[in-house]
Scaffold this motif. Structure first.
Motif, PDB file in Angstrom:
ATOM      1  N   ALA A  59     -41.050  16.767   5.987  1.00  0.00           N
ATOM      2  CA  ALA A  59     -42.071  16.253   6.903  1.00  0.00           C
ATOM      3  C   ALA A  59     -41.559  15.069   7.714  1.00  0.00           C
ATOM      4  O   ALA A  59     -41.976  14.859   8.854  1.00  0.00           O
ATOM      5  N   HIS A  60     -40.638  14.304   7.141  1.00  0.00           N
ATOM      6  CA  HIS A  60     -40.131  13.102   7.815  1.00  0.00           C
ATOM      7  C   HIS A  60     -38.604  13.041   7.683  1.00  0.00           C
ATOM      8  O   HIS A  60     -38.058  12.200   6.968  1.00  0.00           O
ATOM      9  N   PRO A  61     -37.892  13.937   8.376  1.00  0.00           N
ATOM     10  CA  PRO A  61     -36.426  13.963   8.256  1.00  0.00           C
ATOM     11  C   PRO A  61     -35.788  12.729   8.850  1.00  0.00           C
ATOM     12  O   PRO A  61     -36.282  12.152   9.806  1.00  0.00           O
ATOM     13  N   HIS A  62     -34.672  12.333   8.276  1.00  0.00           N
ATOM     14  CA  HIS A  62     -33.903  11.223   8.824  1.00  0.00           C
ATOM     15  C   HIS A  62     -32.428  11.541   8.658  1.00  0.00           C
ATOM     16  O   HIS A  62     -32.052  12.366   7.837  1.00  0.00           O
ATOM     17  N   LEU A  63     -31.605  10.912   9.457  1.00  0.00           N
ATOM     18  CA  LEU A  63     -30.184  11.198   9.459  1.00  0.00           C
ATOM     19  C   LEU A  63     -29.442  10.335   8.453  1.00  0.00           C
ATOM     20  O   LEU A  63     -29.803   9.181   8.212  1.00  0.00           O
ATOM     21  N   LEU A  64     -28.401  10.929   7.881  1.00  0.00           N
ATOM     22  CA  LEU A  64     -27.546  10.179   6.979  1.00  0.00           C
ATOM     23  C   LEU A  64     -26.673   9.237   7.799  1.00  0.00           C
ATOM     24  O   LEU A  64     -26.008   9.645   8.737  1.00  0.00           O
ATOM     25  N   ASN A  65     -26.720   7.955   7.477  1.00  0.00           N
ATOM     26  CA  ASN A  65     -25.887   7.009   8.217  1.00  0.00           C
ATOM     27  C   ASN A  65     -25.505   5.855   7.298  1.00  0.00           C
ATOM     28  O   ASN A  65     -25.937   5.790   6.155  1.00  0.00           O
ATOM     29  N   PHE A  66     -24.704   4.963   7.805  1.00  0.00           N
ATOM     30  CA  PHE A  66     -24.258   3.829   7.020  1.00  0.00           C
ATOM     31  C   PHE A  66     -24.695   2.526   7.678  1.00  0.00           C
ATOM     32  O   PHE A  66     -23.940   1.568   7.746  1.00  0.00           O
ATOM     33  N   SER A  67     -25.923   2.491   8.186  1.00  0.00           N
ATOM     34  CA  SER A  67     -26.415   1.308   8.882  1.00  0.00           C
ATOM     35  C   SER A  67     -26.999   0.271   7.932  1.00  0.00           C
ATOM     36  O   SER A  67     -27.219  -0.869   8.326  1.00  0.00           O
ATOM     37  N   ALA A  68     -27.249   0.646   6.686  1.00  0.00           N
ATOM     38  CA  ALA A  68     -27.830  -0.297   5.739  1.00  0.00           C
ATOM     39  C   ALA A  68     -26.831  -1.412   5.423  1.00  0.00           C
ATOM     40  O   ALA A  68     -25.617  -1.219   5.512  1.00  0.00           O
ATOM     41  N   PRO A  69     -27.334  -2.597   5.082  1.00  0.00           N
ATOM     42  CA  PRO A  69     -26.444  -3.721   4.765  1.00  0.00           C
ATOM     43  C   PRO A  69     -25.442  -3.362   3.671  1.00  0.00           C
ATOM     44  O   PRO A  69     -25.780  -2.717   2.688  1.00  0.00           O
ATOM     45  N   GLY A  70     -24.199  -3.775   3.859  1.00  0.00           N
ATOM     46  CA  GLY A  70     -23.178  -3.557   2.860  1.00  0.00           C
ATOM     47  C   GLY A  70     -22.483  -2.211   2.938  1.00  0.00           C
ATOM     48  O   GLY A  70     -21.571  -1.947   2.154  1.00  0.00           O
ATOM     49  N   LEU A  71     -22.895  -1.357   3.883  1.00  0.00           N
ATOM     50  CA  LEU A  71     -22.311  -0.020   3.955  1.00  0.00           C
ATOM     51  C   LEU A  71     -21.334   0.152   5.109  1.00  0.00           C
ATOM     52  O   LEU A  71     -20.781   1.230   5.306  1.00  0.00           O
ATOM     53  N   ALA A  72     -21.125  -0.909   5.893  1.00  0.00           N
ATOM     54  CA  ALA A  72     -20.222  -0.800   7.045  1.00  0.00           C
ATOM     55  C   ALA A  72     -18.818  -0.393   6.619  1.00  0.00           C
ATOM     56  O   ALA A  72     -18.171   0.423   7.281  1.00  0.00           O
ATOM     57  N   SER A  73     -18.334  -0.928   5.519  1.00  0.00           N
ATOM     58  CA  SER A  73     -16.983  -0.599   5.064  1.00  0.00           C
ATOM     59  C   SER A  73     -16.890   0.858   4.645  1.00  0.00           C
ATOM     60  O   SER A  73     -15.839   1.497   4.812  1.00  0.00           O
ATOM     61  N   LYS A  74     -17.979   1.390   4.113  1.00  0.00           N
ATOM     62  CA  LYS A  74     -17.987   2.799   3.721  1.00  0.00           C
ATOM     63  C   LYS A  74     -17.936   3.697   4.949  1.00  0.00           C
ATOM     64  O   LYS A  74     -17.297   4.749   4.937  1.00  0.00           O
TER      65      LYS A  74
ATOM     66  N   VAL B  64     -16.448   2.919   7.789  1.00  0.00           N
ATOM     67  CA  VAL B  64     -15.068   2.842   8.274  1.00  0.00           C
ATOM     68  C   VAL B  64     -14.167   3.742   7.435  1.00  0.00           C
ATOM     69  O   VAL B  64     -13.330   4.489   7.970  1.00  0.00           O
ATOM     70  N   ALA B  65     -14.339   3.683   6.106  1.00  0.00           N
ATOM     71  CA  ALA B  65     -13.513   4.501   5.221  1.00  0.00           C
ATOM     72  C   ALA B  65     -13.774   5.987   5.456  1.00  0.00           C
ATOM     73  O   ALA B  65     -12.841   6.795   5.501  1.00  0.00           O
ATOM     74  N   PHE B  66     -15.044   6.346   5.605  1.00  0.00           N
ATOM     75  CA  PHE B  66     -15.402   7.745   5.861  1.00  0.00           C
ATOM     76  C   PHE B  66     -14.739   8.232   7.139  1.00  0.00           C
ATOM     77  O   PHE B  66     -14.088   9.283   7.162  1.00  0.00           O
ATOM     78  N   GLN B  67     -14.916   7.479   8.216  1.00  0.00           N
ATOM     79  CA  GLN B  67     -14.421   7.953   9.509  1.00  0.00           C
ATOM     80  C   GLN B  67     -12.892   7.942   9.583  1.00  0.00           C
ATOM     81  O   GLN B  67     -12.305   8.741  10.307  1.00  0.00           O
ATOM     82  N   SER B  68     -12.254   7.081   8.808  1.00  0.00           N
ATOM     83  CA  SER B  68     -10.795   7.099   8.747  1.00  0.00           C
ATOM     84  C   SER B  68     -10.306   8.401   8.121  1.00  0.00           C
ATOM     85  O   SER B  68      -9.386   9.059   8.634  1.00  0.00           O
ATOM     86  N   ARG B  69     -10.930   8.802   7.024  1.00  0.00           N
ATOM     87  CA  ARG B  69     -10.548  10.048   6.364  1.00  0.00           C
ATOM     88  C   ARG B  69     -10.947  11.255   7.198  1.00  0.00           C
ATOM     89  O   ARG B  69     -10.200  12.229   7.295  1.00  0.00           O
ATOM     90  N   ALA B  70     -12.119  11.178   7.805  1.00  0.00           N
ATOM     91  CA  ALA B  70     -12.577  12.286   8.641  1.00  0.00           C
ATOM     92  C   ALA B  70     -11.662  12.455   9.847  1.00  0.00           C
ATOM     93  O   ALA B  70     -11.353  13.584  10.262  1.00  0.00           O
ATOM     94  N   ALA B  71     -11.211  11.334  10.435  1.00  0.00           N
ATOM     95  CA  ALA B  71     -10.323  11.397  11.596  1.00  0.00           C
ATOM     96  C   ALA B  71      -9.013  12.083  11.238  1.00  0.00           C
ATOM     97  O   ALA B  71      -8.450  12.840  12.041  1.00  0.00           O
ATOM     98  N   SER B  72      -8.517  11.838  10.035  1.00  0.00           N
ATOM     99  CA  SER B  72      -7.289  12.476   9.589  1.00  0.00           C
ATOM    100  C   SER B  72      -7.483  13.987   9.472  1.00  0.00           C
ATOM    101  O   SER B  72      -6.584  14.771   9.833  1.00  0.00           O
ATOM    102  N   ILE B  73      -8.641  14.392   8.979  1.00  0.00           N
ATOM    103  CA  ILE B  73      -8.937  15.820   8.851  1.00  0.00           C
ATOM    104  C   ILE B  73      -9.032  16.477  10.226  1.00  0.00           C
ATOM    105  O   ILE B  73      -8.452  17.540  10.471  1.00  0.00           O
ATOM    106  N   VAL B  74      -9.765  15.851  11.140  1.00  0.00           N
ATOM    107  CA  VAL B  74      -9.909  16.403  12.484  1.00  0.00           C
ATOM    108  C   VAL B  74      -8.558  16.473  13.184  1.00  0.00           C
ATOM    109  O   VAL B  74      -8.235  17.459  13.864  1.00  0.00           O
TER     110      VAL B  74
END
Length: 220
Positions: free
Chosen positions: A100-115, A117-127
């Motif tokens: 009823a109230h979908p939301h997107l998975l993101n890392f905008s919450a406090p303390g998750l910025a480093s996660k 960066v780590a995610f997108q670094s690994r994802a960039a390597s895969i792409v």
């Protein structure tokens, strides 16, 4: 926050010349079958395996899918890990009111910025590796939740969402959950709409009927 299902996608009439394809949705809905067909179409008799796993290992087969999942193992592991890191739960868990109230998975919450960066670094390597084997297709049901994190790394992809009757999915699944089908289809439709990804819905039932399968194949 994106709205619920109504008007979530604008179907793409064809994959056209695009060289990046993302397959997502709900497990036991024909995602592996659809990915195998797309991989064959992308390569037209060439090295099909590298079109969906690049230079990496394939996700291993098991007794539930002896023909293979057509998934790149490190991409699946990355999506799985970060769904858990963000939600504190496994990929099958959604909030009670998610459909009823979908939301997107993101890392905008406090303390998750480093996660992020780590995610997108690994994802960039895969792409980057997949680009060496273009055109390519990546498949994982959890892209329904992580697509917004991959999106900055992609270049005009096409999104494919295979679908199957929810009662058939529930009967085929270990979890026997119609609610999980609803949540993953909601997540897939919401994410693709929010990112503006040209999206095609592909029927599992149509693959099993010769005339319908031919028409569906020609639409890809």
């Amino acid at each position: 926050m994106p709205p619920p299902l109504a008007g979530c996608t604008a179907p793409a009439p064809s994959m056209g010349p695009r060289s990046q394809v993302i397959v997502m949705g709900m497990s036991r809905s024909g995602t592996s079958l659809t990915t195998s067909i797309i991989a064959a179409l992308l390569r037209q008799g060439g090295d099909i395996d590298s079109s969906w796993r690049g230079s990496a290992d394939a996700y291993p087969t098991d007794r539930r899918n002896r023909n293979g999942y057509f998934e790149r193992a490190d991409a699946v592991a990355l999506n799985y890990k970060y769904v858990y890191d963000l939600t504190g739960s496994v990929w099958t868990h959604f909030p009670d009111d998610y459909a009823a109230h979908p939301h997107l998975l993101n890392f905008s919450a406090p303390g998750l910025a480093s996660k992020r960066v780590a995610f997108q670094s690994r994802a960039a390597s895969i792409v980057s590796d997949m680009e060496k084997h273009a055109p390519w297709v990546l498949k994982d049901v959890r892209f329904a939740r992580t697509l917004p994190l991959w999106w900055p790394l992609l270049r005009e992809p096409v999104c494919i969402i295979p679908y199957r009757h929810p009662l058939e999915v529930a009967a085929s699944s270990l979890l026997h959950s119609v609610a999980l089908w609803e949540n993953y289809m909601t997540a897939a439709l919401t994410s693709t709409r929010a990112m503006g990804c040209p999206t095609m819905l592909v029927s599992y039932a149509d693959w099993l009927e010769p005339t319908a399968a031919k028409e569906q194949l020609e639409s890809l």
